[in-house]
Design a protein around this motif. Structure first.
Motif, PDB file in Angstrom:
ATOM      1  N   ASN A  28       5.301  99.915 104.035  1.00 29.40           N
ATOM      2  CA  ASN A  28       6.556 100.510 104.474  1.00 29.40           C
ATOM      3  C   ASN A  28       6.928 101.755 103.678  1.00 29.40           C
ATOM      4  OD1 ASN A  28       7.682  98.992 106.752  1.00 29.40           O
ATOM      5  ND2 ASN A  28       7.431  97.267 105.349  1.00 29.40           N
ATOM      6  N   ASP A  29       5.997 102.258 102.885  1.00 31.06           N
ATOM      7  CA  ASP A  29       6.190 103.509 102.156  1.00 31.06           C
ATOM      8  C   ASP A  29       5.571 104.617 103.013  1.00 31.06           C
ATOM      9  OD1 ASP A  29       5.852 105.780 100.499  1.00 31.06           O
ATOM     10  OD2 ASP A  29       5.808 104.516  98.706  1.00 31.06           O
ATOM     11  N   ILE A  30       6.409 105.428 103.615  1.00 33.68           N
ATOM     12  CA  ILE A  30       5.945 106.472 104.540  1.00 33.68           C
ATOM     13  C   ILE A  30       4.952 107.409 103.866  1.00 33.68           C
ATOM     14  CG2 ILE A  30       6.676 108.444 105.953  1.00 33.68           C
ATOM     15  CD1 ILE A  30       7.457 105.717 107.114  1.00 33.68           C
ATOM     16  N   ILE A  75      -3.397  97.898  92.878  1.00 33.18           N
ATOM     17  CA  ILE A  75      -3.109  99.307  93.152  1.00 33.18           C
ATOM     18  C   ILE A  75      -3.424  99.687  94.600  1.00 33.18           C
ATOM     19  CG2 ILE A  75      -3.427  99.958  90.742  1.00 33.18           C
ATOM     20  CD1 ILE A  75      -6.147 101.211  91.617  1.00 33.18           C
ATOM     21  N   GLY A  76      -4.050  98.797  95.357  1.00 32.01           N
ATOM     22  CA  GLY A  76      -4.387  99.118  96.738  1.00 32.01           C
ATOM     23  C   GLY A  76      -5.169  97.994  97.402  1.00 32.01           C
ATOM     24  N   ILE A  77      -5.611  98.268  98.619  1.00 29.64           N
ATOM     25  CA  ILE A  77      -6.441  97.319  99.354  1.00 29.64           C
ATOM     26  C   ILE A  77      -7.630  98.058  99.955  1.00 29.64           C
ATOM     27  CG2 ILE A  77      -4.474  95.841  99.955  1.00 29.64           C
ATOM     28  CD1 ILE A  77      -5.063  96.865 102.913  1.00 29.64           C
ATOM     29  N   THR A  78      -8.692  97.317 100.164  1.00 28.57           N
ATOM     30  CA  THR A  78      -9.829  97.824 100.910  1.00 28.57           C
ATOM     31  C   THR A  78     -10.409  96.662 101.696  1.00 28.57           C
ATOM     32  OG1 THR A  78     -11.846  99.153 100.806  1.00 28.57           O
ATOM     33  CG2 THR A  78     -11.541  97.515  99.059  1.00 28.57           C
ATOM     34  N   SER A  79     -10.925  96.950 102.873  1.00 25.46           N
ATOM     35  CA  SER A  79     -11.396  95.879 103.742  1.00 25.46           C
ATOM     36  C   SER A  79     -12.548  96.333 104.607  1.00 25.46           C
ATOM     37  CB  SER A  79     -10.267  95.416 104.683  1.00 25.46           C
ATOM     38  OG  SER A  79      -9.137  95.009 103.975  1.00 25.46           O
ATOM     39  N   LEU A  80     -13.333  95.355 105.003  1.00 23.12           N
ATOM     40  CA  LEU A  80     -14.267  95.513 106.106  1.00 23.12           C
ATOM     41  C   LEU A  80     -13.643  94.757 107.267  1.00 23.12           C
ATOM     42  CD1 LEU A  80     -17.601  94.727 104.245  1.00 23.12           C
ATOM     43  CD2 LEU A  80     -16.857  96.972 105.075  1.00 23.12           C
ATOM     44  N   ILE A  81     -13.483  95.414 108.399  1.00 26.38           N
ATOM     45  CA  ILE A  81     -12.887  94.781 109.568  1.00 26.38           C
ATOM     46  C   ILE A  81     -13.832  94.962 110.753  1.00 26.38           C
ATOM     47  CG2 ILE A  81     -10.519  95.033 108.735  1.00 26.38           C
ATOM     48  CD1 ILE A  81     -10.213  97.443 110.630  1.00 26.38           C
ATOM     49  N   LYS A  99       0.985 105.111  94.170  1.00 26.58           N
ATOM     50  CA  LYS A  99       0.791 106.567  94.137  1.00 26.58           C
ATOM     51  C   LYS A  99       0.419 107.096  92.754  1.00 26.58           C
ATOM     52  CE  LYS A  99       4.642 106.607  96.482  1.00 26.58           C
ATOM     53  NZ  LYS A  99       5.842 106.885  97.225  1.00 26.58           N
ATOM     54  N   ASP A 100       0.700 106.337  91.691  1.00 24.66           N
ATOM     55  CA  ASP A 100       0.307 106.753  90.346  1.00 24.66           C
ATOM     56  C   ASP A 100      -1.209 106.788  90.189  1.00 24.66           C
ATOM     57  OD1 ASP A 100       2.970 106.956  89.588  1.00 24.66           O
ATOM     58  OD2 ASP A 100       3.028 104.958  88.670  1.00 24.66           O
ATOM     59  N   TYR A 101      -1.928 106.168  91.108  1.00 23.35           N
ATOM     60  CA  TYR A 101      -3.388 106.087  91.021  1.00 23.35           C
ATOM     61  C   TYR A 101      -4.084 107.021  92.010  1.00 23.35           C
ATOM     62  CZ  TYR A 101      -2.640 102.189  87.912  1.00 23.35           C
ATOM     63  OH  TYR A 101      -2.254 101.413  86.850  1.00 23.35           O
ATOM     64  N   TRP A 102      -3.342 107.851  92.692  1.00 25.95           N
ATOM     65  CA  TRP A 102      -3.930 108.805  93.626  1.00 25.95           C
ATOM     66  C   TRP A 102      -4.671 109.908  92.873  1.00 25.95           C
ATOM     67  CZ3 TRP A 102       0.140 110.089  97.994  1.00 25.95           C
ATOM     68  CH2 TRP A 102       0.366 108.947  98.762  1.00 25.95           C
ATOM     69  N   GLY A 107     -10.000 105.285  94.185  1.00 30.16           N
ATOM     70  CA  GLY A 107     -10.426 105.032  95.560  1.00 30.16           C
ATOM     71  C   GLY A 107     -11.935 105.108  95.703  1.00 30.16           C
ATOM     72  N   ARG A 108     -12.530 106.089  95.057  1.00 32.11           N
ATOM     73  CA  ARG A 108     -13.992 106.230  95.117  1.00 32.11           C
ATOM     74  C   ARG A 108     -14.673 105.005  94.507  1.00 32.11           C
ATOM     75  NH1 ARG A 108     -17.924 111.161  94.411  1.00 32.11           N
ATOM     76  NH2 ARG A 108     -19.857 110.002  94.362  1.00 32.11           N
ATOM     77  N   GLU A 109     -14.185 104.563  93.362  1.00 38.90           N
ATOM     78  CA  GLU A 109     -14.782 103.402  92.709  1.00 38.90           C
ATOM     79  C   GLU A 109     -14.631 102.153  93.581  1.00 38.90           C
ATOM     80  OE1 GLU A 109     -14.541 100.928  88.510  1.00 38.90           O
ATOM     81  OE2 GLU A 109     -13.667 102.933  88.586  1.00 38.90           O
TER      82      GLU A 109
END
Length: 178
Positions: A28-30, A75-81, A99-102, A107-109
């Motif tokens: 919900n963070d635009i 700090i985030g999510i990643t998925s295979l769907i 956003k502190d990790y952008w 993300g690459r790791e």
């Protein structure tokens, strides 16, 4: 289940309140979702709960929370769907919600760990994704990982007063740069 890198680890996402609550905040963070969500709608907690359950309880999805190793902070999510075991392919997604990790390589790791799992553990032949044409940072990351453009939906998304393409990118196992 954990997959660990130098600075992050992937842990299996849970439909428990803690993971749902964290993801609900990001969803919900635009500013976070402008790069990954075509609708930018506000989601109810029940919407998010159902979305997470769809990923965590489906045989055709594998969802992971990205946590910083040093602090155990999500700090985030990643998925295979949409995993197609017969044709050995899947769609992948990633959201760095904190956003502190952008723009710091997290993300690459995380994506590298996900791709290692997809190609080396699940033995997938291909992984693909969709990305908005204005998300240049993500496109550069995907290209560095070996993804190539396969096509696009022209002017599929209206955002900030302009039309944007949705770009389809794919990566074959033989082209993956581990």
């Amino acid at each position: 289940m954990f997959f660990s890198g130098e600075r992050i680890r992937l842990r299996k996402m849970s439909s428990e309140d803690e993971d749902v609550s964290i993801y609900h905040k990001w969803r919900n963070d635009i500013e976070v979702m402008q790069f990954t969500n075509p609708s930018l709608d506000v989601f109810t907690y029940a919407d998010t709960e159902n979305f997470v359950k769809g990923i965590t309880e489906s045989r055709n999805s594998k969802g992971y929370m990205i946590e910083e190793v040093r602090t155990d902070k999500p700090i985030g999510i990643t998925s295979l769907i949409n995993i197609d075991y017969g044709n050995r392919n899947a769609e992948c997604i990633i959201d760095i919600g904190d956003k502190d990790y952008w723009s710091k390589g997290f993300g690459r790791e995380a994506f590298s760990l996900l791709l290692d799992f997809a190609f080396n553990e699940l033995n997938l032949h291909k992984v693909y994704l969709r990305v908005f044409s204005f998300n240049e940072r993500a496109i550069k990351l995907y290209q560095k990982l070996g993804f190539y453009e396969e096509g696009k939906l022209k002017e599929q998304l209206y955002r900030d007063g302009a039309w944007h393409d949705v770009v389809f990118m794919g990566l074959l196992k033989r082209n993956y740069k581990e």
